[in-house]
Design an enzyme around this catalytic site. Structure first.
Site, short mmCIF file in Angstrom:
data_model
loop_
_atom_site.label_atom_id
_atom_site.label_comp_id
_atom_site.label_asym_id
_atom_site.label_seq_id
_atom_site.Cartn_x
_atom_site.Cartn_y
_atom_site.Cartn_z
N HIS A 46 17.10 -12.42 37.47
CA HIS A 46 16.40 -11.15 37.35
C HIS A 46 15.20 -11.29 36.41
O HIS A 46 14.11 -10.76 36.69
CB HIS A 46 17.37 -10.09 36.83
CG HIS A 46 16.78 -8.72 36.75
ND1 HIS A 46 16.66 -7.91 37.87
CD2 HIS A 46 16.23 -8.03 35.72
CE1 HIS A 46 16.09 -6.77 37.50
NE2 HIS A 46 15.82 -6.81 36.20
N GLU A 68 18.86 -12.74 44.01
CA GLU A 68 19.47 -11.66 43.23
C GLU A 68 20.39 -10.80 44.11
O GLU A 68 21.49 -10.41 43.69
CB GLU A 68 18.35 -10.81 42.65
CG GLU A 68 18.70 -10.06 41.40
CD GLU A 68 17.49 -9.28 40.94
OE1 GLU A 68 17.10 -9.47 39.79
OE2 GLU A 68 16.93 -8.47 41.72
N ASN A 420 20.73 -45.81 39.17
CA ASN A 420 21.20 -47.18 39.41
C ASN A 420 22.70 -47.29 39.18
O ASN A 420 23.40 -47.95 39.96
CB ASN A 420 20.48 -48.16 38.47
CG ASN A 420 19.43 -48.95 39.20
OD1 ASN A 420 19.75 -49.70 40.11
ND2 ASN A 420 18.19 -48.76 38.83
#
Length: 685
Positions: A46, A68, A420
């Site tokens: 919001h 929202e 990795n």
């Protein structure tokens, strides 16, 4: 209203709220019934919506508006959180992050949000997204957020994208070059060599597909692709390449890291209808900015009594204080020389006060490393899904503080090492079960202080490194002989992985395996005056350890004298100072060495290295030596005198003296003399 003055504040707060959303979503994924977490995510979304609407970033406002709506349904227990809904929410947050970071790069923050807006609307209307729809949204998002022309996305990882973005900011172009050789080409490797030779003077190849060694071994059909960074024009490069014999076709395109033209077309077709309601909402919000802002302020958590200060102001403050440290040293020397008691007392008092001030300024620049670590749980979660591996990330020491300059630079190397570890280090769940290991692998990310350094460790409980496999690869590439390899320690063998283009991976994935990353990781860490070490035990674990200095501008040093010149050696590199009798110096294969606590340590004459003139030869039965280290290697630096320890300010030599061997900078001493600062790492081979 001119909103530019609030742009920095918008960016900082958006990044904080997006990080909070990511953290809360990871928790929500573990506890999908916890409505309090949903409320926290809703509040952050919001706030972002309100800020972006006020700032005029409509795409961000549209997407957060729909997000929202979904969160509102979840917190009111109308909609239940499912893995498919979580994926759509995560994708939305990714796109929001992409738009915020594009604003940081100077763009207008626009992106193709239509597919995700549609998905969120469907969820809010009670429909459950299918895995297929989620995947489609992901692939569409990648085009808009990934910001890479669709046909090249599979070639680049995040690290390479960062390299491209940095190069583009310095005026370079990122080009995708497709080269096809003629069907009757007999010596493909020779043509590849000629192509790379032609490109060498025009820029830098950062990626080859297939890999360079496969191209050299002719393990490709007739065509291959390159990603090339250059400041030259496409026509010039194409002209050079098409003139090479047996090159049939060359196609060069710009790699666009903002928005592809394809996405723009999609956006033009879809946006006016799809985002209409969202735009209306956005307009309504803009009509009531005061009310919305007040709502945003109400939902904003109460923070501690802090203020935001531009990092450039702290840099200026640090530079000014550095000058003060130089003058402090000068005053201390004058006071000692004059011996005036009141002057000495005043200077000592000033030194204590300035010492406290120095600590305060240094602490102001220190920020917790959690700013970097915070993004890793989400990254590991996504990668583990992509790789079908189960992993638990254990983070410790996130409150460890580092200089802001280091924090800004350390993120990319850590991303690469973590990727990795997950891709090559950890085994698949099936393999782990066969080996008697827990199904879920573990990656530990630890940070801690030790002396004037900060250590960051990445430890995985996976395959470990195969010494013989690395040696075979190095011998195959002609980097060393078998005899040389047999004499190397495990640490030395593992460090071969940091050679450019070196990779033992059998399979190149989108995550890693091309051998283009670890050498860049080491370069970046060494540029921060740090070091990286590897420990590993086959079948059990691999540990990457990064050692970084606490601050880069003021360091503790040992001042030494050679003939009439003074030099500074960072204390962090020194193991011990000692005086050896000349009879204790031995000659091994033409190299002077000493026996230092059972270790044979080579001696380095700084007088010869720096060609220091000497008026009179001094005959002495003893030699002053400073034993310095680089990882597990040591060397003894021969000096005339030890002057003593001193805090010094590191100054760059500037652009007129680039890359002076074994000199990392200079400092101004209390007597006004300039002392060069010795880079011990360069002297230890």
């Amino acid at each position: 209203m001119d909103t530019n003055q609030y742009l920095d504040m918008f960016i900082d707060e958006s990044k904080e709220h997006l990080q909070a959303i990511n953290d809360n979503l990871l928790e929500l994924e573990k506890n999908p019934k916890d409505i309090d977490i949903v409320k926290n995510v809703f509040r952050s979304a919001h706030t972002i919506k309100g800020m972006s609407a006020t700032m005029g970033f409509e795409d961000i406002a549209n997407l957060t508006h729909e997000l929202e709506n979904v969160l509102d349904q979840v917190r009111n227990e109308i909609t239940e959180i499912t893995p498919e809904i979580m994926d759509v929410i995560f994708q939305s947050v990714d796109l929001l992050e992409g738009m915020v970071y594009s604003i940081i790069e100077g763009s207008d923050g626009k992106a193709n949000v239509a597919p995700l807006v549609e998905q969120l609307k469907a969820i809010a209307s009670g429909q459950q997204p299918t895995a297929k729809e989620t995947k489609q949204a992901t692939s569409t998002d990648n085009k808009s957020d990934g910001n890479v022309d669709g046909s090249y996305g599979h070639l680049l990882d995040e690290y390479q994208k960062t390299v491209i973005l940095q190069s583009q900011s310095t005026g370079h172009n990122a080009l995708h070059i497709s080269i096809s050789l003629s069907k009757d080409c007999m010596l493909k490797a020779a043509r590849v060599f000629m192509i790379f030779d032609a490109l060498e003077g025009l820029g830098e190849v950062i990626l080859a597909d297939p890999a360079v060694e496969d191209l050299e071994d002719e393990k490709f059909d007739l065509s291959f692709e390159l990603v090339f960074l250059t400041a030259e024009s496409k026509d010039l490069i194409k002209g050079k390449l098409v003139n090479i014999s047996e090159v049939a076709e060359v196609e060069i395109k710009n790699i666009d890291l903002t928005i592809s033209s394809e996405d723009e077309d999609i956006k033009a077709d879809v946006e006016p209808t799809v985002s209409e309601s969202a735009l209306d909402s956005s307009k309504q919000e803009q009509k009531q900015p005061t009310e919305k802002n007040q709502a945003a302020m109400k939902t904003k958590p109460i923070s501690s009594k802090t203020i935001r200060v531009d990092i450039e102001r702290l840099d200026v403050l640090m530079n000014l204080f550095s000058e003060l440290v130089i003058d402090r040293g000068r005053l201390e020397q004058i006071a000692r020389e004059l011996g005036h008691s009141e002057l000495v007392e005043s200077v000592e008092h000033m030194s204590r006060i300035s010492g406290d001030l120095q600590n305060l300024i240094l602490n102001m620049r220190m920020v917790p490393i959690e700013q970097v670590f915070n993004r890793f749980p989400r990254m590991i979660r996504d990668l583990s899904k992509d790789l079908n591996k189960k992993v638990e990330l254990d983070i410790k020491g996130a409150d460890t503080e580092l200089d802001r300059t280091v924090i800004d630079e350390i993120g990319d190397p850590l991303v690469h090492l973590l990727r990795n570890s997950l891709d090559h280090g950890l085994e698949s769940p099936e393999e782990r079960i066969k080996k008697g290991k827990p199904e879920t692998g573990k990656i530990q990310l630890h940070a801690y202080h030790s002396g004037n350094h900060v250590f960051i460790e990445i430890i995985d409980d996976g395959n470990g490194l195969d010494r013989q496999k690395i040696l075979n690869k190095a011998i195959e590439r002609g980097l060393l002989t078998e005899e040389q390899g047999n004499q190397m320690s495990d640490q030395q063998v593992f460090m071969l992985l940091f050679q450019s283009g070196f990779s033992t991976a059998k399979v190149v994935t989108d995550v890693s395996g091309r051998g283009v990353g670890l050498d860049v990781v080491r370069s970046k860490i060494e540029a921060l005056s740090g070091q990286v070490h590897i420990e590993s035990k086959l079948g059990e674990y691999t540990k990457f350890q990064i050692e970084l200095p606490l601050t880069l501008s003021i360091i503790q040093s040992m001042l030494i004298r050679i003939s009439d010149e003074k030099y500074a050696i960072p204390l962090s590199s020194i193991i011990e100072t000692a005086v050896f009798s000349k009879k204790d110096i031995y000659l091994v294969q033409g190299q002077q060495v000493i026996d230092f606590r059972g270790h044979i340590v080579p001696l380095v004459s700084l007088e010869k290295v720096f060609a220091i003139p000497r008026a009179d030869e001094v005959e002495d039965d003893e030699v002053s030596v400073i034993v310095v280290k680089k990882g597990d290697k040591m060397a003894g630096l021969i000096v005339d005198d030890f002057i003593g320890q001193q805090e010094i300010v590191l100054k760059n030599l500037g652009t007129y003296l680039p890359n002076v061997f074994a000199i990392s900078g200079a400092t101004i001493l209390g007597d006004g003399q300039v002392a060069l600062i010795i880079d011990c790492n360069a002297l230890i081979q």
